[in-house]
Design an enzyme around this catalytic site. Structure first.
Site, short mmCIF file in Angstrom:
data_model
loop_
_atom_site.label_atom_id
_atom_site.label_comp_id
_atom_site.label_asym_id
_atom_site.label_seq_id
_atom_site.Cartn_x
_atom_site.Cartn_y
_atom_site.Cartn_z
N CYS A 169 0.92 -1.25 -0.08
CA CYS A 169 -0.03 0.02 -0.06
C CYS A 169 0.82 1.22 0.03
O CYS A 169 1.48 1.50 -0.84
CB CYS A 169 -1.05 -0.04 1.18
N HIS A 195 -3.66 -5.48 2.64
CA HIS A 195 -3.38 -5.70 4.09
C HIS A 195 -4.04 -7.05 4.58
O HIS A 195 -4.74 -7.64 3.82
CB HIS A 195 -3.82 -4.59 5.00
N1 GLN Z 1 -2.17 6.99 1.92
C1 GLN Z 1 -2.29 5.98 0.65
C2 GLN Z 1 -3.63 5.97 0.07
O1 GLN Z 1 -4.67 6.26 0.78
C3 GLN Z 1 -1.87 4.54 1.33
C4 GLN Z 1 -2.64 4.16 2.30
C5 GLN Z 1 -2.40 2.83 3.07
O2 GLN Z 1 -1.17 2.48 3.22
N2 GLN Z 1 -3.40 1.90 3.28
O3 GLN Z 1 -3.49 5.89 -0.96
#
Ligand code: GLN
Length: 240
Positions: free
Chosen positions: A92, A193
């Site tokens: 992510c 995740h």
């Molecule tokens: N901030 C990033 C987004 O929203 C990654 C979010 C995350 O790591 N879940 O795209």
């Protein structure tokens, strides 16, 4: 023999989605095979080891991912490690910062990434939140369904040097184009995740095989396969 070193990068910045569980899975799957493993957790300001086997980056908030990319660039060791053949597994926000660029904030400020993956991330039409199911074709040609929970506002497009990790069956993945994640040499980025390696031990073993450069005998995973079957049935039934 030297223990296989796994580096967990910047938990204080890239640790809010539970992706540190990926490190535990990798260390345990080595130990269960009688292979000595060492987990090193590094925070910004600490020197990143340059000669570890595997580096893990997790999810994080927008501001934190900017701090992480700056600290990693300043440290510099991740670039050397990748040049020397280390494996990087990034989830992510971690995935986004390994790319060429990403945007953050209301004004979509463009931030330069590490350039380890030929991908670019921009704010998407709607936030991708929910169960993700994607078909990963393993190096031996067999398919394996990856499950995980995606939660990202950024949509990622792949350039010509990167190829998708998997094909989306349920969810958004990279950007809704049917692809999920990216692979370039030994750098792998992905959105789910879970932690994703707990949900998908075959992917954990793939990373270990890459890092060790050898085949690993399978572990008795009947219990986790039972849980996977339940999860897959649930996601298929409920969709998004
Ligand atoms: N901030 C990033 C987004 O929203 C990654 C979010 C995350 O790591 N879940 O795209």
């Amino acid at each position: 023999m030297k223990p296989v070193e796994i580096v967990l990068v910047y938990q204080s910045l890239l640790g809010i989605y539970g992706d540190q569980g990926n490190a535990k899975i990798l260390v345990n799957r080595l130990k269960w095979r009688g292979i000595d493993a060492k987990l090193t957790s590094v925070e910004p300001g600490d020197a990143l080891p340059a000669d570890a086997a595997l580096y893990l980056l997790g999810g994080g908030e927008d501001a934190a991912q900017v701090s992480a990319v700056n600290a990693l660039r300043e440290d510099g060791s991740l670039f050397n490690a990748v040049d020397d053949g280390a494996v990087v597994f990034a989830v992510c926000a971690g995935y986004q910062i390994t790319g060429n660029s990403f945007t953050i904030g209301e004004n979509d400020d463009v931030v330069e990434g590490l350039g380890l993956l030929d991908v670019d991330t921009r704010r998407g039409a709607k936030r991708a939140v929910g169960e993700l199911l994607a078909r990963w074709t393993r190096p031996d040609g067999s398919d394996y369904l990856l499950t995980g929970f995606e939660n990202h506002g950024g949509y990622t497009r792949l350039g010509s040097a990167a190829r998708p990790l998997a094909q989306v069956e349920i969810g958004i993945g990279n950007n809704g184009d049917g692809t999920e994640g990216a692979v370039q040499d030994r750098v792998i980025g992905t959105y789910p995740h879970g932690p994703v390696l707990a949900r998908n031990p075959a992917l954990a073993d793939h990373l270990l095989e890459l890092a060790l450069d050898r085949h690993l005998d399978p572990l008795p995973d009947a219990e986790v396969e039972g849980l996977r079957a339940e999860r897959l049935a649930f996601v298929r039934r409920t969709g998004r």
